[in-house]
Design a protein around this motif. Sequence first.
Motif, short mmCIF file in Angstrom:
data_model
loop_
_atom_site.label_atom_id
_atom_site.label_comp_id
_atom_site.label_asym_id
_atom_site.label_seq_id
_atom_site.Cartn_x
_atom_site.Cartn_y
_atom_site.Cartn_z
N ILE A 132 0.66 -1.23 -0.06
CA ILE A 132 0.12 0.00 -0.07
C ILE A 132 1.10 1.14 0.03
N ALA A 133 1.80 1.11 0.97
CA ALA A 133 2.83 2.38 0.92
C ALA A 133 3.34 2.61 -0.16
N ALA A 134 3.97 1.56 -1.03
CA ALA A 134 4.65 1.76 -2.10
C ALA A 134 3.71 2.52 -3.33
N HIS A 135 2.61 1.74 -3.28
CA HIS A 135 1.64 2.21 -4.57
C HIS A 135 1.19 3.55 -4.26
N LEU A 136 1.01 3.88 -3.05
CA LEU A 136 0.47 5.29 -2.62
C LEU A 136 1.57 6.27 -3.15
N GLU A 137 2.86 5.74 -2.80
CA GLU A 137 3.90 6.85 -3.02
C GLU A 137 4.00 6.86 -4.56
N ALA A 138 4.01 5.85 -5.45
CA ALA A 138 4.03 5.84 -6.87
C ALA A 138 2.94 6.78 -7.44
N ARG A 139 1.62 6.48 -6.63
CA ARG A 139 0.65 7.15 -7.45
C ARG A 139 0.83 8.57 -7.14
N LEU A 140 0.98 9.05 -5.93
CA LEU A 140 1.11 10.66 -5.67
C LEU A 140 2.28 11.26 -6.15
N LEU A 141 3.53 10.42 -6.25
CA LEU A 141 4.65 11.16 -6.79
C LEU A 141 4.89 11.03 -8.16
N ARG A 142 3.87 10.68 -9.02
CA ARG A 142 3.98 10.36 -10.29
C ARG A 142 4.59 11.42 -10.94
N TRP A 143 4.40 12.67 -10.67
CA TRP A 143 4.82 13.83 -11.31
C TRP A 143 6.24 13.95 -11.31
N ARG A 144 7.03 13.26 -10.25
CA ARG A 144 8.22 13.39 -10.27
C ARG A 144 9.14 12.60 -11.30
N GLY A 145 8.40 11.64 -11.81
CA GLY A 145 9.10 10.68 -12.89
C GLY A 145 10.34 10.48 -12.41
N LYS A 146 11.21 9.52 -13.24
CA LYS A 146 12.30 8.99 -12.85
C LYS A 146 13.37 10.05 -13.02
N SER A 147 13.96 10.49 -11.93
CA SER A 147 15.33 11.26 -11.96
C SER A 147 16.56 10.70 -11.67
N ILE A 148 17.57 11.14 -12.60
CA ILE A 148 18.70 10.60 -12.23
C ILE A 148 19.55 11.23 -11.02
#
Lengths: 364, 296, 281
Positions: free
Chosen positions: C262-278
């Motif tokens: 749940i925590a991982a998916h919540l984070e992925a959802r809400l932080l989707r705007w961050r994208g993958k940054s190096i």
Amino acid sequence: MSGTIRMMRAGARWLLALAVCAGLHAAAWAEAAPAAVRIGVASPAPGIPPVFTSGAVGLAYTKGWLQEAFAGTGTRVEFLFFKGAGPAVNEALTNGQVDFAFQGDLPSIIGRAGGLKTRLLMASGTLVNIYLAVPPDSPVRSLKDLRGKRVALFKGTNSQLPINRLLEANGLSERDIRTVNLDNASAKAALVTRDIDAVFGGYDLLQLRDAGQARIVYSSRGDSPVFTRQSHLLATESFASRYPDATQRVVTAVVRAAHWGSEDAHRDETLALWARMGVPQAHLLEDLGERPVRARLSPLFDPFLVARYQDAVEQAPRFRLTRTRFAVEPWIDRRFLDRALTELKLEHYWTANDAQGRALAAAR
Amino acid sequence: MSSIPILDRAHAGPLAEAPERRPAPRPPRGARVLPKRTAFRFNSARLRRLLLAWPFPLAVLALWWTATANDWVPSQILPAPSVVADTLRDLLASGELQMHLAISLERVVYGFLLGSLLGLLLGVGMGLSVVVKEYLYPTFRLLAQVPSLGWLPLLMMLVGIDEALKIILISKAAFVPVTMNTYKGIQGVSAQLVEVARVFRFSRWQLLRKVVFPAAFPPIWNGVRYGLTHAWLALVAVELLASSEGLGFLMVYGRQLYQLDVVLAAVVVVGAVGFLLDRLLTQFEGRLLRWRRESF
Amino acid sequence: MTTSFQDVASGTAAWHRQERRQRRHVQWRQFRRGIALPALVFALWWAAYAFHWTDSRLFVPLGEVWETAVRLLRNGYLQTSLAASLYRMLLGFAIGSVAGLAFGTVLALSRLFDNVVGPTLHAVKQVSLLAWIPLISVWFGLGDPAKIVFLSLAAFFPMFLNTFEGIRSVPREFTEVARVLTFSRWQLWRRVVLPAASPSIFTGIYLALIYSWLATLGAEYLLSAGAGIGNLLTDGREHFWMDQVLLGVVVVGAVGFALNWIAAHLEARLLRWRGKSIARY
């Protein structure tokens, strides 16, 4: 005009009388019934609903006499059982979560010495034996062999004092053994798996002996009564002073149960009920020995018991169990017990013993 | 030293220019120049911070003292600070505190070292070798889902309540975070760094020593710190439940005998030890990271 | 040589097919290897029971664990225990994390507050979590309030620390840009500080969940009994019911896994705007 004034004065007097009556009634109502009577028991009760039959309180609980005593008053009777035994009941008393406690002598003494305001009401479950059990092949043959061994004892419960006395009588102290604090069930399990070398406990250890999993090295049966455990029923100061009527009902119900259990006619049924806690009747009889059930259930705070308690208060600091001493007599509130005995006409039913343990007056 | 505005936190406004600073006088030749970081600077900001830290705890202490002096709370719930201090002193004098502390520390150190070592090994193994990772990682994750306290009853049944239980539990508590962080740390080493190493034709060992481990060090160290916290937590838990010595046992003793001052004394000691261990780790970290040049 | 469009398209399709095949092959290999060790353990266990390598009471066949699970589900004991534990955990987590968030924010934004209260909090943080239990049991007695206080304490510190770190490490450049763009206070907060601090805050939430679950078990072992998974485990241990203990361990692990997920998916959802940054700040 004077007639009117006289009438007015008479009217005023009537009103005053009415007000006084109402006030008295209100005062009576203020004493009236508490919403709930919460009784804390210093031992766990297995099963749903909980099965609890030990001592007079257990008999009263199982037979429903406590609920009966409060029928129609609108007061609930709640029982709370504590796996953590006496010390856990002390925590509940501290937080005002129980009003009565069926507890051993040491935890109550510790509580009182620590500042808990309680009153002893009646004895319940005195002269209970302690046993020392070891694994069957253990080299421990007597108490003296316990030096340096790992011994399980339930700290803060009423067995700690007789254990300390026993150790002292054998030239040891708690410092000489490695004590592990475990409750009854864990202690028995640990003995079976040999995690500990010895266990101090009650007659439930006899079951391990019969199953071949332990050997009883010592039993206080037949030894001096200083090596036995005592328990009692107490109430918080605030509850007893605010609701003396409710307190009286509780005491009367438990005395009634004690009387019922002491009667020879009910002996078999009493033993059968006590056996429901998981201990076979044979062990109960073995533990009782020559003492009649009546002696076990006696609610009297006779000079003998008072001397035992005073001894306990004196010795506890020496064993580093408490830090202050206090007088036991003012702690006991005999009024409720006396009134219960008078009500049930049992004033001479139980024998009172003097400080040396001899009977003061012959029982009827 | 020119007039480049220095953007650091102590500065007043973001875009204001730094006041003109005269270049510092050069030290005479041969003089030992201490690096600015370790020299004691009589910095008013630092002094102010030090002074500000005390009023709050002192106020709490004063409140505690008045509460017990005026009996607002029964003494069995809150013993007076003087009583707790006396108890601490008595325990120290009788040597009991040292004995219990020594036993607890011994258990933690053994368990923590064992757990961290195993964790490092496994983490490095999984991070460097795909084969190892595919075989072991799923099982590891499965076991990691159960917190250490969840394993306690099972372990009690399997190994009893002796020292073995404590060491195993403490190692497990340290093992999981260390492994996880080591693995993730090594995995997260930037690909660009590895490419550079390849350009320089580093051997495998050089690659590991000069690139991978230094880059993965912060997460690994993080894992070690977590591991210590968890290890300490597991120690207190197991000592509260089944022990005959140790700080947890002291707390049980105090709780059963309704002597809250003993419990409070033990809590103070646990906190102090935790603090010291943390400090020790920070010092260690500073030593190991001396090569790193911080930008600020 | 010219290649027609169809040739290119079919070539690409073939390439895609090959990619998929390779990926499936890798996944199959990973699955095979991942399951090797647990399968071995299960096999050994079954063999130990079937061939009587040990007659210790502790070796129960796995079928018994399943039967126990079914039995406890049927009489509702498992559900009530789990529900009680989860209820306490969520309540404690909610209270603790909100408090942690509040404190972390206040201390991060106000240097004065940080200097006054910060050192004390950091000192109190050093006390290992379970050391609070004997105190809490005397201060709050029996029942749920004591447990919930303890759980809130467990969730408070990770949340507080991570929020503090997160807001403190918002780079000054961001606030400068916001000032240049003349953001209002609220806009600064919502568009700059919160997003920049959210990775840290989410780590805090994740850790608070983990610690709450750990603390739930600890509370059930050490504070007076009620219903709960911890009590399921303790009962099993006291009566030597290995199947119940194993079942308890599985349930605890399952809940832990669910929380992680749940925590991982919540984070992925809400932080989707961050994208993958190096580059990570």
